[in-house]
Design an enzyme around this catalytic site. Structure first.
Site, PDB file in Angstrom:
ATOM      1  N   TYR A 151       1.907 -10.287  14.157  1.00 30.03           N
ATOM      2  CA  TYR A 151       3.078 -10.639  13.285  1.00 30.03           C
ATOM      3  C   TYR A 151       2.390 -11.557  12.306  1.00 30.03           C
ATOM      4  CZ  TYR A 151       7.156  -8.144  14.699  1.00 30.03           C
ATOM      5  OH  TYR A 151       8.141  -7.301  14.845  1.00 30.03           O
ATOM      6  N   GLU A 203       4.661 -12.201   8.962  1.00 27.58           N
ATOM      7  CA  GLU A 203       5.587 -12.173   7.566  1.00 27.58           C
ATOM      8  C   GLU A 203       5.046 -13.300   6.714  1.00 27.58           C
ATOM      9  OE1 GLU A 203       6.401 -11.686  10.971  1.00 27.58           O
ATOM     10  OE2 GLU A 203       8.290 -10.856  10.924  1.00 27.58           O
ATOM     11  N   ASP A 214       3.004   5.896 -11.274  1.00 32.43           N
ATOM     12  CA  ASP A 214       2.760   6.016  -9.646  1.00 32.43           C
ATOM     13  C   ASP A 214       1.373   6.877  -9.624  1.00 32.43           C
ATOM     14  OD1 ASP A 214       2.432   7.105  -6.977  1.00 32.43           O
ATOM     15  OD2 ASP A 214       4.788   7.573  -7.004  1.00 32.43           O
ATOM     16  N   THR A 243      -0.455   5.194  -3.175  1.00 32.05           N
ATOM     17  CA  THR A 243      -0.499   5.399  -1.529  1.00 32.05           C
ATOM     18  C   THR A 243      -2.062   5.113  -1.649  1.00 32.05           C
ATOM     19  OG1 THR A 243      -1.038   7.572  -1.720  1.00 32.05           O
ATOM     20  CG2 THR A 243       1.022   6.896  -0.935  1.00 32.05           C
ATOM     21  N   LYS A 268      -4.687   9.300  -0.195  1.00 36.24           N
ATOM     22  CA  LYS A 268      -4.933  10.680  -0.661  1.00 36.24           C
ATOM     23  C   LYS A 268      -6.419  10.625  -1.368  1.00 36.24           C
ATOM     24  CE  LYS A 268      -0.086  11.543  -1.701  1.00 36.24           C
ATOM     25  NZ  LYS A 268       0.799  10.050  -1.677  1.00 36.24           N
ATOM     26  N   ARG A 322      -3.222   5.567   5.820  1.00 36.93           N
ATOM     27  CA  ARG A 322      -1.937   5.951   5.417  1.00 36.93           C
ATOM     28  C   ARG A 322      -1.217   4.568   5.014  1.00 36.93           C
ATOM     29  NH1 ARG A 322       0.440  10.589   5.318  1.00 36.93           N
ATOM     30  NH2 ARG A 322      -1.460  11.298   5.786  1.00 36.93           N
TER      31      ARG A 322
HETATM   32  N1  DSN Z   1       3.795  14.186   0.336  1.00 38.56           N
HETATM   33  C1  DSN Z   1       3.016  13.582  -0.440  1.00 38.56           C
HETATM   34  C2  DSN Z   1       2.344  14.654  -1.578  1.00 38.56           C
HETATM   35  O1  DSN Z   1       1.982  15.548  -0.350  1.00 38.56           O
HETATM   36  O2  DSN Z   1       2.008  14.863  -2.676  1.00 38.56           O
HETATM   37  C3  DSN Z   1       3.854  13.011  -1.800  1.00 38.56           C
HETATM   38  O3  DSN Z   1       4.713  12.124  -0.742  1.00 38.56           O
END
Ligand code: DSN
Length: 418
Positions: free
Chosen positions: A52, A54, A199, A226, A229, A235
């Site tokens: 933990y 925080e 974003d 994120t 990707k 993730r």
């Molecule tokens: N699920 C993601 C995507 O495939 O673009 C976006 O959150």
């Protein structure tokens, strides 16, 4: 791998083993997915999941933080370097959390955000009516002016923004294949007194690898993302602030304690590893190849007479209207292609007349096949195989599946990236 799991929990082992095989034998074309290195997976599966933490490095609520502080500080410093940010928060558990924390940091309930319409490429967390956050803040929309080129309607954006006075002007998309006019976007935000936010979830790796422009170079104030990707990490989410310490402090407070509790320190260590990999010169070659491969696939589709939304691609993804091109729905196309070993997703297209669970389009892209080492020639072949299935349906599935398997074997999923 999975030796202990195999002994201790045969049921879960079967699921993981099956996924290992599925990923190895098929081709992953979902543009938001990728393969991480074993180094990233080791960090994810590490002892840090026991802890933990925080708070933030140097200011925690629990003891025993000498190594968590190290890991988080490395992640922060690398993220700043990678994107040219003065501040980075690496704690958001996901892209959705990054966006929600951002809204909480910059607005009061009832304030207005202006973002792209979902059917034109936006994202659920940009205020789709089905989300809880859409009940907290007032979301208004902008769209493409010309679906055949992807051009955004900046005149309308300015007019609406002047009238509605959004606190946040939001760029960034999950199904948009072109680059924005970043300078114009920022000038509209400045004119109406909004914070310019992007974003970058989908294109973070392309920005880090300098294959597309960095919105910070055009004056964007904040970027959310994120990490799993095109960036090829675990993730999770991050929030980057270009310059303003005041904004960065509000964002830190919004993430913790505003929205989240204990950070996922194993994921944060894995983010640090991924950022380290993305800082290597070889990542630039990867990012450029992702874009080149997507362009090759788009050309093959256009040669096959397929209608592409935005007329093609300038990034890693392609959105194709299979309903008007082949007379099959996005759902049917997804199912057929999956049976042939190529995984992608059905997707709504601009102003779709069909329903979201059975829309007119498919969305696919090249981050994962490029991680396997595929280049233009293979990307073109994959597109041809897809077209074969889309044109000939069920009768082609077995034949194509065999070639897909051979291709997957020839380009195994790498354990590390040079
Ligand atoms: N699920 C993601 C995507 O495939 O673009 C976006 O959150």
């Amino acid at each position: 791998m999975y030796e202990h799991l195999k002994q201790g929990d045969a049921e879960v082992f079967v699921a993981l083993d099956g996924e290992e095989k599925r990923e190895a034998e098929g081709l992953e074309l979902i543009p938001s997915e990728n393969y991480v290195s074993l180094a990233v997976r080791e960090a994810l599966g590490s002892v840090l999941t026991n802890k933990y933490s925080e708070g933030y490095p140097g200011k925690r609520y629990y003891g025993g933080q000498e190594f968590t502080d190290q890991a988080e500080t490395i992640a922060i410093e690398r993220a700043k370097q990678l994107f040219g940010a003065k501040f980075a928060n690496v704690q958001p558990h996901s892209g959705a959390n990054a966006n929600i924390a951002l809204y909480m940091a910059l607005m009061e309930p009832g304030d207005t955000v202006m973002g792209m319409d979902l059917s034109h490429g936006g994202h659920l967390t940009h205020g789709h009516p089905v989300t809880y956050i859409s009940k907290v803040f007032n979301f208004i929309r902008y769209k493409m002016k010309d679906v055949s080129t992807g051009e955004i309607d900046y005149d309308e954006m300015l007019e609406v923004a002047k009238r509605e006075k959004p606190k946040v002007l939001l760029a960034g998309y999950s199904a948009y294949s072109r680059e924005l006019d970043y300078a114009k976007f920022v000038s509209i935000a400045r004119e109406v007194g909004a914070v310019a936010v992007m974003d970058i979830s989908h294109i973070a790796g392309l920005i880090a690898g300098k294959a597309v422009k960095n919105p910070f170079d055009y004056g964007f104030d904040v970027m959310t993302s994120t990490t799993h990707k095109t960036l090829r990490g675990p993730r999770g989410g991050i929030i980057l602030t270009r310059e303003s310490e005041e904004l960065a402090k509000k964002i830190d407070k919004a993430v913790f304690p505003g929205l989240q509790g204990g950070p996922l320190m194993n994921t944060i260590a894995a983010k640090a590893v991924c950022f380290g990999e993305a800082l290597k010169p070889s990542f630039e070659a990867y990012a450029k190849q992702v874009v080149e491969n997507a362009s090759a696939m788009a050309i093959a589709f256009q040669k096959g007479g397929v209608r592409l939304i935005a007329g093609g691609t300038s990034n890693h993804l392609i959105l194709a209207d299979v309903w008007s091109s082949f007379g099959i729905s996005g759902h049917e196309a997804e199912t057929l292609l999956d049976a042939a070993g190529m995984t992608l997703n059905k997707n709504v297209i601009a102003d779709d007349t069909r329903k979201p669970l059975d829309p007119s389009g498919i969305r696919f892209g090249t981050p994962a096949i490029t991680s396997r080492g595929m280049g233009r020639v293979e990307a073109t072949r994959v597109a041809e195989l897809m077209l074969d299935v889309l044109k000939n349906g069920e009768s082609s599935v077995e034949r194509v599946r065999t070639e897909v398997k051979e291709l997957a074997q020839k380009f195994p999923i790498p354990e590390s990236f040079a």
